[in-house]
Design a protein around this motif. Sequence first.
Motif, PDB file in Angstrom:
ATOM      1  N   ASP A 102       0.820  -1.215   0.000  1.00  0.00           N
ATOM      2  CA  ASP A 102       0.000   0.000   0.000  1.00  0.00           C
ATOM      3  C   ASP A 102       0.855   1.267   0.000  1.00  0.00           C
ATOM      4  N   ALA A 103       2.033   1.154  -0.536  1.00  0.00           N
ATOM      5  CA  ALA A 103       2.956   2.292  -0.504  1.00  0.00           C
ATOM      6  C   ALA A 103       2.626   3.305  -1.604  1.00  0.00           C
ATOM      7  N   ARG A 104       3.098   4.515  -1.370  1.00  0.00           N
ATOM      8  CA  ARG A 104       3.008   5.599  -2.352  1.00  0.00           C
ATOM      9  C   ARG A 104       4.424   6.155  -2.485  1.00  0.00           C
ATOM     10  N   THR A 105       5.048   5.904  -3.649  1.00  0.00           N
ATOM     11  CA  THR A 105       6.483   6.130  -3.790  1.00  0.00           C
ATOM     12  C   THR A 105       6.789   6.935  -5.039  1.00  0.00           C
ATOM     13  N   ARG A 106       7.742   7.848  -4.907  1.00  0.00           N
ATOM     14  CA  ARG A 106       8.245   8.579  -6.072  1.00  0.00           C
ATOM     15  C   ARG A 106       9.484   7.866  -6.609  1.00  0.00           C
ATOM     16  N   VAL A 107       9.500   7.634  -7.919  1.00  0.00           N
ATOM     17  CA  VAL A 107      10.598   6.901  -8.553  1.00  0.00           C
ATOM     18  C   VAL A 107      10.997   7.610  -9.840  1.00  0.00           C
ATOM     19  N   ALA A 108      12.249   7.477 -10.195  1.00  0.00           N
ATOM     20  CA  ALA A 108      12.742   8.004 -11.467  1.00  0.00           C
ATOM     21  C   ALA A 108      12.597   6.923 -12.526  1.00  0.00           C
TER      22      ALA A 108
ATOM     23  N   ILE B 139      -0.065  -0.344  -9.190  1.00  0.00           N
ATOM     24  CA  ILE B 139       0.080  -1.799  -9.142  1.00  0.00           C
ATOM     25  C   ILE B 139      -0.970  -2.299  -8.159  1.00  0.00           C
ATOM     26  N   VAL B 140      -2.061  -2.802  -8.687  1.00  0.00           N
ATOM     27  CA  VAL B 140      -3.167  -3.295  -7.868  1.00  0.00           C
ATOM     28  C   VAL B 140      -2.965  -4.795  -7.659  1.00  0.00           C
ATOM     29  N   ARG B 141      -2.780  -5.187  -6.423  1.00  0.00           N
ATOM     30  CA  ARG B 141      -2.564  -6.599  -6.124  1.00  0.00           C
ATOM     31  C   ARG B 141      -3.874  -7.209  -5.642  1.00  0.00           C
ATOM     32  N   ASP B 142      -4.380  -8.158  -6.438  1.00  0.00           N
ATOM     33  CA  ASP B 142      -5.677  -8.742  -6.098  1.00  0.00           C
ATOM     34  C   ASP B 142      -5.555  -9.676  -4.902  1.00  0.00           C
ATOM     35  N   HIS B 143      -6.633 -10.392  -4.590  1.00  0.00           N
ATOM     36  CA  HIS B 143      -6.680 -11.188  -3.363  1.00  0.00           C
ATOM     37  C   HIS B 143      -5.600 -12.268  -3.309  1.00  0.00           C
TER      38      HIS B 143
ATOM     39  N   GLY C  12     -11.550  -4.919  -6.203  1.00  0.00           N
ATOM     40  CA  GLY C  12     -12.589  -5.243  -5.238  1.00  0.00           C
ATOM     41  C   GLY C  12     -12.085  -5.975  -4.016  1.00  0.00           C
ATOM     42  N   ALA C  13     -11.059  -6.813  -4.189  1.00  0.00           N
ATOM     43  CA  ALA C  13     -10.535  -7.564  -3.039  1.00  0.00           C
ATOM     44  C   ALA C  13      -9.019  -7.426  -2.984  1.00  0.00           C
ATOM     45  N   ALA C  14      -8.536  -6.234  -3.293  1.00  0.00           N
ATOM     46  CA  ALA C  14      -7.092  -6.021  -3.366  1.00  0.00           C
ATOM     47  C   ALA C  14      -6.443  -6.120  -1.994  1.00  0.00           C
ATOM     48  N   VAL C  15      -5.269  -6.747  -1.950  1.00  0.00           N
ATOM     49  CA  VAL C  15      -4.493  -6.796  -0.712  1.00  0.00           C
ATOM     50  C   VAL C  15      -3.595  -5.568  -0.592  1.00  0.00           C
ATOM     51  N   GLY C  16      -3.565  -4.747  -1.615  1.00  0.00           N
ATOM     52  CA  GLY C  16      -2.774  -3.524  -1.566  1.00  0.00           C
ATOM     53  C   GLY C  16      -2.712  -2.869  -2.932  1.00  0.00           C
ATOM     54  N   ILE C  17      -2.551  -1.557  -2.943  1.00  0.00           N
ATOM     55  CA  ILE C  17      -2.398  -0.794  -4.172  1.00  0.00           C
ATOM     56  C   ILE C  17      -1.151   0.079  -4.030  1.00  0.00           C
ATOM     57  N   THR C  18      -0.157  -0.226  -4.837  1.00  0.00           N
ATOM     58  CA  THR C  18       1.077   0.550  -4.831  1.00  0.00           C
ATOM     59  C   THR C  18       0.971   1.647  -5.883  1.00  0.00           C
ATOM     60  N   GLN C  19       1.239   2.871  -5.474  1.00  0.00           N
ATOM     61  CA  GLN C  19       1.217   4.003  -6.395  1.00  0.00           C
ATOM     62  C   GLN C  19       2.648   4.484  -6.621  1.00  0.00           C
ATOM     63  N   LEU C  20       3.064   4.417  -7.871  1.00  0.00           N
ATOM     64  CA  LEU C  20       4.378   4.920  -8.265  1.00  0.00           C
ATOM     65  C   LEU C  20       4.194   6.274  -8.934  1.00  0.00           C
ATOM     66  N   LEU C  21       4.856   7.270  -8.404  1.00  0.00           N
ATOM     67  CA  LEU C  21       4.741   8.627  -8.927  1.00  0.00           C
ATOM     68  C   LEU C  21       6.077   9.058  -9.522  1.00  0.00           C
ATOM     69  N   PRO C  22       6.041   9.853 -10.602  1.00  0.00           N
ATOM     70  CA  PRO C  22       7.305  10.335 -11.170  1.00  0.00           C
ATOM     71  C   PRO C  22       8.093  11.136 -10.143  1.00  0.00           C
ATOM     72  N   ALA C  23       9.408  10.966 -10.192  1.00  0.00           N
ATOM     73  CA  ALA C  23      10.261  11.700  -9.270  1.00  0.00           C
ATOM     74  C   ALA C  23      10.105  13.196  -9.493  1.00  0.00           C
ATOM     75  N   ALA C  24      10.183  13.944  -8.419  1.00  0.00           N
ATOM     76  CA  ALA C  24      10.027  15.395  -8.519  1.00  0.00           C
ATOM     77  C   ALA C  24      11.123  15.968  -9.417  1.00  0.00           C
TER      78      ALA C  24
END
Length: 821
Positions: A38-44, A52-56, A808-820
């Motif tokens: 369930d992280a929210r991360t900035r990456v280059a 990245i939606v991880r289902d059940h 609907g039954a995700a164990v986590g959603i990782t959000q990758l954001l462009p690096a500042a």
Amino acid sequence: MATLFRWLLRLTVGAILLGLVAFVLTWWFFARSLPDYDARTRVAGITAPVEIVRDHANVPHVFGSTDRDAFFALGYAHAQDRLWQMTMLRRTVQGRLSELFGRRTAESDVLMRRLDLYRAATRSVEDQDGQTRAALDAYAAGVNAWIGEINAGARGRGAPEMWLFNQPVAPWQPADSLALLKLVAWQQSDHLQAEVLRARTSLLLDDDRLRDILPDVPGPGLTALPRYADLVPDIPRRHAAAAPRLDPLAASLPAALSGASNAWAAGPSRSATGATLLANDPHRLLTAPSIWYLARLELRSGGVIGATIPGIPLVLAGRSADLGWGITAAFADDLDLYAEEVNPRNAAEYRTPEGWDRFETRDSIVEIKDAPAVTLRLQRTANGPVLPPEQFALDTIRPRGHVMTLAWSGLSEDDTSMTAGLRLMQARSIEEGIRAGRLQVAPNQNLILADRNRIALKTVGAVPLRDAAHQSQGRLPTLGHVAENRWLGRLSYADLPQTTEPVGGLVGNTNNKTVDRPFPEHVSFHWGDTQRIARWRGLMQSREVHTRDSFIEAQLDTVSPTARALLPIVGADLWFTGEPAPEGTPARRRQRALELLGEWNGEMNEHLPEPLIYAAWMRALQERLIRDDLGPLAGAYTHVRPLFIDRVFRDIDGAAAWCDIRQSAAEESCADIARMALDDALIWISETHGGDLDALRWGDAHEARQDHPVLGQAPVLNWFVNIRQSTSGGDNTLMRGLTDGRAPNPFHNVHAAGYRGVYDFADPDSSVFIISTGQSGHPLSRHYDDLGELWRRGEYIPMSLDPSLARGAAVGITQLLPAAP
């Protein structure tokens, strides 16, 4: 005394507390490497936000605005869950395992250095098209982004194993992915082992008996072969069997444990819904975690979902909304061994058709933990690399004054197989899928394709074109300086087997023979299956139309056609014969065993005793038949060869001669040998599994061993990392569970369908798939083995491209954001 007691109590309590503290600290350090889904991360390296939606079941569903971003996220997800596995596969193909594991893996490293697959992969990077190079670059950047987070965020070094084997992890490179694909191809092929075994056996047997133990697959188009001793002079007559070691870290595997698989498809005329169906289950060595990893990518061409291998940015078996593809090992003969004569006056030269030429030579240093480094002198000829004589029992067939070299399609330095795989993922029709396969070099595979209305099978991969005058037709090692033995190029892609829209509405492959053509257009003499295909044909023709559930039923079928065929002829003179025998005597046990087998339908069910009695009998029978003729070489025949036993007991071309024991004065009949082998088997069963035949369970012997390749042999740790399961199936069932074949546990299930998928194009989101362990390679993750029990029971999870179902039954959603900026 009271004082002593108090101090002992204090010391005991202190030791327990220290142990608990050590355990908690170890657990905490190891758990630090568990990823936060369930992280929210900035990456280059990405241009826009990616999810990245991880289902059940922890299957990642990757949603990005560009294909590059999607491949970046796939690399990131692979590294999160399987970084240790990826680095071990990379070290394997680079020949660098011994830096961590010492002498245990030195043999594997030496072989990989001599094959030089990694250098061939590096040189193949520029041969990929622009889109594939961009995907490889983005994937590598995603892997490296996770490595960067590990290094910056103290994430337990990325995996628990990293604490035990502390070595820095080098950044991932595009060539790494290409090299892993070559490693997969190498481990899938067994033509090298087949050539060596045929050569060794031919040194001991005459032509008729060689044809018995290594029979040609039934069908026309075969011609007679010369004996190996006639092809290559001065062969030493040693034949001590070097039993192959089953080591998941090894770069090569015993022949019986190379690639195999099932795949089949039904067209609209044979489907209950009027749309196509496709089933696929590739077979590989079982490990924990599985080599397979389930994933979904949303590309510009549409969603793709299926089985990937961590380190390789391809869905190797899966589907899109419009096309499904399955893979099986094609067993095309893409490999030849050569005996190269070394100049007796100059060891730096070898004989060619034109005279002496110099070896291509360079040095390579293999670092070995806790031991001196080894400097290898790598040599190549025009045919290929020089192989170590101590591996593959090459020293037993190498003529004096020669070295053995290898020609293999997978050694190509302009290998475009990665581009072929990416284009297949983007294909929307059978025609596009077949066109994509044109670029495949290695591995050789059968592609089984299904779009919404049609089905097809196409063999892909580079198959060498041999001279019609080739001395062994590619079935035995030959002299490298004879011009007729050298390759002339490749068979044209159009000449590789292809079936499109078959008249019967069904197409499939179980590694069986696919084409009847004379040499040199034959594709192969050596095929992987003569048994499962019979059961598949019967199941397919037993119904007018099929459904997803009937395909699943066939995929999980455990009836052995081999048992049904062999038992009536092997026991023909034993059923209901013999004098009455009292309980507890060997004769009574034999009678009871025959009673059980006589009422058995051939189902290799884990809960039944009959499969174990049958398997032990056939194993003992083959040993009795061949030991006196082959001597120590009999140990190389680790698995029962059904065609051989059939030939012997039907006395085809005098094959019943195998039943007479040469060293005995009496003349034994095949019935005598069958009875003695059954007694051998019953003694072994009694000593190993107990004396009550009715209480036996096949699953106790046929235990699936999904062991961690590194920690699986460590005391205590193996309790946590190894996955052991009672399983049904056997060597020749559609639900194949190939046995180890060697003492002391010859029936352990070590090679099976680590991935299963069934795709229904009437309702694509009702398609299903499964892998044999879990998605995570981290032993402390709840997703390390959560799919394993479903796999064992023959259950599946949904294979859907519907984003709402994933969320609907995700164990986590990782959000990758462009690096500042």
